[in-house]
Write a protein that holds these residues in place. Structure first.
Motif, PDB file in Angstrom:
ATOM      1  N   TYR A 290       0.841  -1.193   0.000  1.00 48.50           N
ATOM      2  CA  TYR A 290       0.000   0.000   0.000  1.00 48.50           C
ATOM      3  C   TYR A 290       0.881   1.249   0.000  1.00 48.50           C
ATOM      4  CZ  TYR A 290      -3.577  -3.159   1.944  1.00 48.50           C
ATOM      5  OH  TYR A 290      -4.461  -4.181   2.177  1.00 48.50           O
ATOM      6  N   LYS A 291       0.362   2.337  -0.546  1.00 46.04           N
ATOM      7  CA  LYS A 291       1.119   3.592  -0.402  1.00 46.04           C
ATOM      8  C   LYS A 291       0.929   4.108   1.022  1.00 46.04           C
ATOM      9  CE  LYS A 291      -2.139   7.100  -0.820  1.00 46.04           C
ATOM     10  NZ  LYS A 291      -2.300   8.100   0.193  1.00 46.04           N
ATOM     11  N   ASN A 292      -0.193   3.817   1.629  1.00 44.60           N
ATOM     12  CA  ASN A 292      -0.347   4.024   3.072  1.00 44.60           C
ATOM     13  C   ASN A 292      -1.428   3.093   3.584  1.00 44.60           C
ATOM     14  OD1 ASN A 292      -2.494   5.624   1.914  1.00 44.60           O
ATOM     15  ND2 ASN A 292      -2.835   6.433   3.967  1.00 44.60           N
ATOM     16  N   CYS A 293      -1.326   2.778   4.870  1.00 43.83           N
ATOM     17  CA  CYS A 293      -2.302   1.861   5.442  1.00 43.83           C
ATOM     18  C   CYS A 293      -2.645   2.353   6.839  1.00 43.83           C
ATOM     19  CB  CYS A 293      -1.705   0.451   5.482  1.00 43.83           C
ATOM     20  SG  CYS A 293      -2.898  -0.771   6.004  1.00 43.83           S
TER      21      CYS A 293
ATOM     22  N   LEU B 167       6.594  -1.320   9.732  1.00 44.36           N
ATOM     23  CA  LEU B 167       6.720  -2.017   8.453  1.00 44.36           C
ATOM     24  C   LEU B 167       6.120  -1.164   7.336  1.00 44.36           C
ATOM     25  CD1 LEU B 167       7.158  -4.466   6.618  1.00 44.36           C
ATOM     26  CD2 LEU B 167       5.029  -5.445   7.508  1.00 44.36           C
ATOM     27  N   GLN B 168       4.933  -0.611   7.593  1.00 46.14           N
ATOM     28  CA  GLN B 168       4.268   0.178   6.553  1.00 46.14           C
ATOM     29  C   GLN B 168       5.060   1.444   6.236  1.00 46.14           C
ATOM     30  OE1 GLN B 168       1.763  -0.627   4.494  1.00 46.14           O
ATOM     31  NE2 GLN B 168       2.212   1.333   3.507  1.00 46.14           N
ATOM     32  N   THR B 169       5.733   2.018   7.250  1.00 48.38           N
ATOM     33  CA  THR B 169       6.531   3.228   6.994  1.00 48.38           C
ATOM     34  C   THR B 169       7.638   2.916   5.987  1.00 48.38           C
ATOM     35  OG1 THR B 169       6.037   4.043   9.177  1.00 48.38           O
ATOM     36  CG2 THR B 169       7.916   5.051   8.091  1.00 48.38           C
ATOM     37  N   VAL B 170       8.276   1.763   6.145  1.00 44.83           N
ATOM     38  CA  VAL B 170       9.340   1.379   5.197  1.00 44.83           C
ATOM     39  C   VAL B 170       8.746   1.218   3.794  1.00 44.83           C
ATOM     40  CG1 VAL B 170      10.995  -0.456   4.606  1.00 44.83           C
ATOM     41  CG2 VAL B 170      10.689   0.235   7.007  1.00 44.83           C
ATOM     42  N   ILE B 171       7.584   0.554   3.727  1.00 43.77           N
ATOM     43  CA  ILE B 171       6.964   0.328   2.410  1.00 43.77           C
ATOM     44  C   ILE B 171       6.520   1.669   1.797  1.00 43.77           C
ATOM     45  CG2 ILE B 171       5.004  -0.769   1.209  1.00 43.77           C
ATOM     46  CD1 ILE B 171       5.124  -2.946   3.465  1.00 43.77           C
ATOM     47  N   SER B 172       5.882   2.520   2.610  1.00 42.85           N
ATOM     48  CA  SER B 172       5.420   3.821   2.097  1.00 42.85           C
ATOM     49  C   SER B 172       6.598   4.626   1.574  1.00 42.85           C
ATOM     50  CB  SER B 172       4.738   4.638   3.204  1.00 42.85           C
ATOM     51  OG  SER B 172       3.586   3.982   3.640  1.00 42.85           O
TER      52      SER B 172
ATOM     53  N   GLU C 290       9.364   3.481   0.346  1.00 43.36           N
ATOM     54  CA  GLU C 290       9.810   2.935  -0.953  1.00 43.36           C
ATOM     55  C   GLU C 290       8.844   3.342  -2.074  1.00 43.36           C
ATOM     56  OE1 GLU C 290      11.943  -0.935   1.116  1.00 43.36           O
ATOM     57  OE2 GLU C 290      10.152  -1.251  -0.134  1.00 43.36           O
ATOM     58  N   VAL C 291       7.532   3.252  -1.764  1.00 40.85           N
ATOM     59  CA  VAL C 291       6.549   3.619  -2.792  1.00 40.85           C
ATOM     60  C   VAL C 291       6.738   5.094  -3.154  1.00 40.85           C
ATOM     61  CG1 VAL C 291       4.079   3.890  -3.303  1.00 40.85           C
ATOM     62  CG2 VAL C 291       4.870   1.862  -2.079  1.00 40.85           C
ATOM     63  N   SER C 292       6.897   5.950  -2.139  1.00 42.19           N
ATOM     64  CA  SER C 292       7.083   7.386  -2.399  1.00 42.19           C
ATOM     65  C   SER C 292       8.310   7.624  -3.270  1.00 42.19           C
ATOM     66  CB  SER C 292       7.283   8.149  -1.088  1.00 42.19           C
ATOM     67  OG  SER C 292       6.101   8.205  -0.375  1.00 42.19           O
ATOM     68  N   ARG C 293       9.415   6.953  -2.905  1.00 43.25           N
ATOM     69  CA  ARG C 293      10.662   7.191  -3.657  1.00 43.25           C
ATOM     70  C   ARG C 293      10.540   6.784  -5.123  1.00 43.25           C
ATOM     71  NH1 ARG C 293      14.339   8.863  -0.028  1.00 43.25           N
ATOM     72  NH2 ARG C 293      13.807   8.209   2.070  1.00 43.25           N
ATOM     73  N   SER C 294       9.640   5.853  -5.406  1.00 47.13           N
ATOM     74  CA  SER C 294       9.514   5.417  -6.797  1.00 47.13           C
ATOM     75  C   SER C 294       8.980   6.553  -7.684  1.00 47.13           C
ATOM     76  CB  SER C 294       8.615   4.179  -6.898  1.00 47.13           C
ATOM     77  OG  SER C 294       7.281   4.541  -6.620  1.00 47.13           O
ATOM     78  N   PHE C 295       8.503   7.634  -7.067  1.00 45.42           N
ATOM     79  CA  PHE C 295       7.992   8.757  -7.866  1.00 45.42           C
ATOM     80  C   PHE C 295       9.047   9.840  -8.105  1.00 45.42           C
ATOM     81  CE2 PHE C 295       4.157   6.778  -6.272  1.00 45.42           C
ATOM     82  CZ  PHE C 295       3.316   6.824  -7.375  1.00 45.42           C
TER      83      PHE C 295
END
Ligand code: 5AD
Ligand code: SF4
Length: 584
Positions: free
Chosen positions: A415-418, A454-459, A461-466
């Motif tokens: 998710y981009k955020n959860c 965990l979600q902060t790390v994923i968010s 990564e998702v943010s950086r992909s932009f």
């Protein structure tokens, strides 16, 4: 006319309800103040989804009880889910409350408020007021004799919600609440480019933890003609982004033959199969029902085609079951529909999903996510789907293995955020009645923190992909940093430059008003870094995928001119919660 202070707790549906009741009160001549102490009427639009939200209201009401001893003419109203759930027990516990209105009765607010104000005024002669004002604090009499000023409108009997509303077979058109949505003001000052439009009221799902089906009642779908008209009126007032609201938007389904005409307002339209350059969209209901049903896919398509001035059309919240390919196809084919889904999983464990009565398995949820991603994967247009979710930790019986399964789901879905919530037993719900809240609070807290980290790390990564991309951003107002600085400057009475001199506000999700927003750590720059009031003003906007972008307006551009507009922004850097960009 009396000045009103209205505070909203909880979800976007409540934000919309508050906008509708305030526009109705404004039409009647009431004015609004952002300061509770300056108000003659204090209204709380409440949320019952979690206990925490209710506790805030109880404590606000406690403060008002003290204030009412000093200001006996004050009128206090509790609106929304807490009013419906608690019923008159709320008044017993907090006699300071004069007006009590459930979410299904909000159209009655003007009448009841007027009655409460008149009754209170007649009970409080000038002499009484002077007498009370002259009495020392600790000797003030009980003002309970003014209780007859009370006005109550609940759909059920209160006391932990109602099922009365469920047994009614009201078509949307016969629902008096429909008039509240229909009468909304669409002045440009009210919207700042972005607005919510309700498509469905209530919920029929009965997830075992959830109070919504009891407080908001049975699912009622609004007629598509009304929704499209509302979108058109908003677009005429300068709105370029519309968010369609419902508890389970993808289950939207309007049966035209059941429409009832009131005051000539409803023009029943026949649902139509429609074609598009990509072919005919299939509506599973339509195949079974003939041509008299408007499905969610139809509705999206019709708004997109009939209101092109809306540059962004989004919708929340989606239910993971029965999300047909027809909807995905419409999203793919219509460029102004956002590739963003808020689709709560609630848990990554089948045992928990069953106990929650969610009606799908983890495998089915993941099948949907994969299907949505595949459908919308078009590298040539580079508009990836972003996803947001909700998770409940510590539901009765949740084991460490269940918890690990939820962590696996987060890693898999990305998710981009959860939004992650600790289970809170809600009186009257199926889980509260039948299941023991057996996960200790410290375990809930640990699991909550685990998943947030965990979600902060994923968010992140998702943010950086932009980073490196140029994205269209709808400008909502000042960043939180600027808002905080403006508030500090105001408190200090300082003469400031820049942000605090403007009247920009954040529309939609105010930084501090959404409980959701506080569920992940904030990455807003520190107070110190915002202290320099000579720094250029920082604005906040959102991308199609609902990512927050912070940027400074180009030199020489008045930030107010950007409000509610689309600004193309090159993303320079990112963190878990925000992208940082430069307008191009
Ligand atoms: N306890 C904790 N979270 C809850 N939610 C709903 N009811 C409860 C509850 N009793 C969460 C769900 C839902 C979101 C709006 O609130 O995750 O999707
Ligand atoms: Fe509550 Fe479930 Fe309805 Fe959502 S779908 S409002 S969680 S009952």
């Amino acid at each position: 006319m009396p000045r009103v202070y209205l505070e909203t707790f909880g979800c976007q549906m409540n934000e919309l309800d508050s906008q509708l009741v305030s526009s109705q009160l404004r039409t009647l001549g009431y004015t609004f103040t952002p300061e509770s102490d300056q108000a003659d009427v204090v209204l709380y639009n409440t949320c019952s989804v979690r206990e925490h939200a209710e506790q805030k209201v109880w404590s606000r009401l406690g403060e008002l009880a003290l204030r009412k001893a000093r200001q006996p003419a004050l009128v206090v109203g509790v609106l929304g889910c807490m009013a419906e759930r608690e019923g008159e027990a709320l008044i017993k516990r907090m006699p300071v409350v004069d007006v009590l209105i459930g979410p299904a009765e909000l159209d009655k607010l003007p009448g009841l408020l007027d009655n409460a104000l008149r009754t209170r005024a007649s009970l409080l002669s000038d002499e009484t007021v002077q007498e009370l004002a002259a009495t020392p604090e600790d000797e003030k009499p009980d003002v309970s004799r003014l209780r007859s000023a009370r006005q109550v409108a609940l759909h059920g009997a209160g006391s932990h919600g109602t099922t009365n509303r469920r047994s009614s077979t009201l078509a949307a058109a016969a629902d008096s609440l429909e008039l509240l949505d229909l009468s909304r003001a669409t002045s440009p000052d009210d919207h700042q480019g972005s607005a919510y439009v309700r498509i469905t009221r209530g919920c029929n799902k009965f997830c075992t933890y959830c109070v919504v089906p009891f407080t908001r009642g049975a699912e009622v779908h609004r007629p598509p003609g009304h929704i499209i008209d509302e979108c058109k009126r908003l677009a005429d007032a300068g709105v370029i982004e519309v968010t369609l609201l419902g508890q389970t938007v993808n289950h939207y389904r309007f049966e035209h033959d059941h429409a009832v005409t009131i005051d000539g307002l409803i023009q029943p339209q026949k649902g139509r199969a429609y074609t598009h350059k990509q072919g005919v969209h299939h509506d599973p209901y339509k195949l079974a029902k003939g041509e008299d049903v408007t499905s969610f896919a139809d509705l999206l398509f019709q708004i997109h085609e009939q209101v092109p001035a809306i540059k962004r059309l989004r919708f929340v919240t989606s239910f993971p079951r029965s999300f047909g390919d027809d909807i995905l196809q419409v999203i793919r084919d219509c460029p102004r529909i956002c590739r963003y889904l808020h689709v709560p999983a609630q848990s990554g464990s089948d045992t928990m999903l069953k106990a929650m009565n969610r009606g799908y398995t983890v495998a089915e949820y993941l099948e949907f996510i994969d299907r949505a991603r595949q459908f919308l994967h078009q590298p040539e247009i580079d508009r990836p789907l972003t996803l947001a979710g909700d998770i409940i930790v510590g539901f009765p019986g949740e084991t460490d293995a269940d918890h690990q399964a939820t962590a696996d789901l987060l890693r898999r879905v990305r998710y981009k955020n959860c939004f992650i919530f600790k289970y809170s037993p809600r009186p009257g719900t199926i889980a509260e009645k039948n299941l023991v809240d057996d996960v200790p609070d410290e375990v809930k807290r640990r699991r909550n923190n685990d998943l947030l980290n965990l979600q902060t790390v994923i968010s992140d990564e998702v943010s950086r992909s932009f980073v490196g991309q140029t994205l269209e951003v709808i400008v909502q107002g000042l960043s939180r940093r600027e808002q905080k600085a403006a508030r500090r400057a105001e408190t200090a009475g300082a003469c400031s430059t820049g942000a605090s001199g403007t009247s920009l506000t954040i529309h939609g999700k105010p930084a501090s008003a959404s409980e959701h927003e506080t569920t992940v750590p904030t990455d807003v720059p520190s107070a110190d870094s915002a202290a320099s009031r000579h720094a250029p003003v920082q604005l906040q906007g959102r991308t199609e995928g609902d990512l927050i972008v912070l940027f400074e307006p180009p030199v020489g551009v008045d930030p107010r001119d950007l409000l509610g507009r689309i600004v193309r922004t090159r993303i320079e850097s990112a963190s878990a919660l925000s992208l940082f960009g430069t307008p191009v």
